[in-house]
Design a protein around this motif. Sequence first.
Motif, short mmCIF file in Angstrom:
data_model
loop_
_atom_site.label_atom_id
_atom_site.label_comp_id
_atom_site.label_asym_id
_atom_site.label_seq_id
_atom_site.Cartn_x
_atom_site.Cartn_y
_atom_site.Cartn_z
N ARG A 129 73.54 -94.86 -45.07
CA ARG A 129 72.91 -94.55 -46.36
C ARG A 129 72.40 -95.82 -47.03
O ARG A 129 71.34 -95.82 -47.65
N GLY A 130 73.15 -96.90 -46.90
CA GLY A 130 72.68 -98.17 -47.46
C GLY A 130 71.40 -98.63 -46.78
O GLY A 130 70.47 -99.12 -47.43
N PHE A 131 71.34 -98.47 -45.47
CA PHE A 131 70.14 -98.80 -44.71
C PHE A 131 68.95 -97.96 -45.19
O PHE A 131 67.85 -98.47 -45.41
N ALA A 159 69.47 -107.47 -51.54
CA ALA A 159 70.54 -108.40 -51.14
C ALA A 159 71.53 -108.61 -52.28
O ALA A 159 72.75 -108.65 -52.06
N ALA A 160 71.01 -108.72 -53.50
CA ALA A 160 71.90 -108.85 -54.66
C ALA A 160 72.74 -107.60 -54.84
O ALA A 160 73.94 -107.68 -55.18
N GLN A 161 72.17 -106.44 -54.58
CA GLN A 161 72.93 -105.19 -54.70
C GLN A 161 74.04 -105.10 -53.65
O GLN A 161 75.12 -104.57 -53.93
N VAL A 162 73.79 -105.61 -52.46
CA VAL A 162 74.83 -105.62 -51.43
C VAL A 162 76.03 -106.41 -51.90
O VAL A 162 77.18 -105.98 -51.78
N SER A 221 77.80 -100.80 -46.15
CA SER A 221 78.64 -99.67 -46.56
C SER A 221 78.88 -99.61 -48.07
O SER A 221 78.73 -98.55 -48.67
N PRO A 222 79.25 -100.72 -48.74
CA PRO A 222 79.45 -100.63 -50.19
C PRO A 222 78.20 -100.23 -50.95
O PRO A 222 78.26 -99.43 -51.89
N MET A 258 77.67 -96.73 -53.24
CA MET A 258 77.15 -96.73 -54.61
C MET A 258 75.66 -96.41 -54.63
O MET A 258 74.91 -96.95 -55.44
N ALA A 259 75.21 -95.53 -53.74
CA ALA A 259 73.78 -95.27 -53.59
C ALA A 259 73.13 -94.78 -54.88
O ALA A 259 72.03 -95.20 -55.23
N LEU A 260 73.80 -93.91 -55.62
CA LEU A 260 73.23 -93.39 -56.87
C LEU A 260 73.07 -94.50 -57.89
O LEU A 260 72.01 -94.65 -58.51
N THR A 261 74.11 -95.30 -58.08
CA THR A 261 74.04 -96.43 -59.01
C THR A 261 72.93 -97.39 -58.61
O THR A 261 72.13 -97.84 -59.44
N ASN A 262 72.88 -97.73 -57.32
CA ASN A 262 71.88 -98.70 -56.86
C ASN A 262 70.47 -98.15 -56.95
O ASN A 262 69.52 -98.89 -57.25
#
Length: 442
Positions: free
Chosen positions: A31-33, A394-397, A348-349, A353-357
């Motif tokens: 999902r992060g990808f 990258a900052a979000q990761v 993964s993190p 937090m996909a919705l927040t990001n």
Amino acid sequence: MSQSGSPVADDLPVARPVDASERVVLLDALRGFALWGVFVSNSLMWLSGRAFMPREAASALDAPLLEQVIGAIYQLFVTQKFISIFSFLFGLGFALQFTRAESRGVSAAPLYRRRLLMLFGIGLAHALLLWTGDILHTYAMVGFLLMAFRARSNRTVLFWALGLVTVMPFLVPAAIRYTPILLHGAEAAAEAAKASQARDMALRADTLVALSSESFWTAQVGNARFFLENLGGGFRRVLWMSLILGRFLLGLLAGRLLVLQDVERHRALLRRILGWGLSVGLVLNGGGLLLFRLRKAGVLEWDPKGPWMMIVNGFQEPGYIAMGAAYVAAFALLFQRERWSRWLGVLSPVGRMALTNYLMQSAVSIWIYDGWGLGFIGKLPPSRIVVICCVIFAAQVVLSRLWLARFRFGPAEWLWRSLTYGRVQPMRRLAGDGGVPGVSAP
């Protein structure tokens, strides 16, 4: 989580958020990808203002050779592939939630309906207050259609999924083109289409002016107006929702068959998906891209509203699905290797937090591009937009990992869960929880 005051009630199975021990790390990493690719697509086409610009202005930004190469790479490998993965994971998450609820002896349907209603509200607020391109409210609406398939057989789900992603891309454009002709005649239909196109171009021009304003209020009013003007969408809305439902259903089927929950057992299948997906995707999307380029260069003379263009466009959607499926298969297979698992696991993190990001990407981007912020709207070529996306992601990761080391959910996920369950969810991680847990579909 709040405690019941009744010993009897405490013994009853109740719906609850997924525990860390129930999560699948691969799914959140995937999902992060997907979120990265969706962000790149949203930025190149919408957040940067390109979709509102006159064609000549956009072409001028794309003129240098580097920008043409990046544009071709985007069209072939990015556009619609990552939103397909994101939609697929939504359907897979639906399957997981209902399977887990059934294993606990509870019905997931009432809770899932509340979940969709809350998602619709969050999406509507996002579209009106931040960015017109919100997908959440559409996911929520299509989610109610998805629920109609929760008790249907795998064969029925597959039949509908394939039908939606292969038939609708031809059927709906044909209806858009030929229904007005049948009802009103060719001449009247042509005049109506020309008037509709003029209204759309005028709305886009007005929206670009609003977003370029130094007034935050003016920009956001323009954003909301564009969203409301396009809220109906007619046949095009039907097509978009049909395609999303088709992707949801493919995810539902994969979730039922445990394709990504048990990769080892499905390794041979995933290898076939990888090979066939890449082959079909490159042929359909690559062939379409070549034909569009030849037409743009004047080598081919096709009427953009003619049947041949409609047919070429229709074949693009199966190509998107095939290529997206290949990406999923490749990601899952690589994730089984220890070294690749460590590298891909950093996503993964941010996937948890996909919705927040997703919401954060909108908030940061409108500050970067809109006139009241840095004012780069309509001014940056694709190469710089991609660089900006990668820096923000990258900052979000990093931020996602730091946040989840202390909290159980992202802020938006916490709000969504609290509204869904009707009670405030515990936010801070317990002392014995350890590091960032493995994750799965929300």
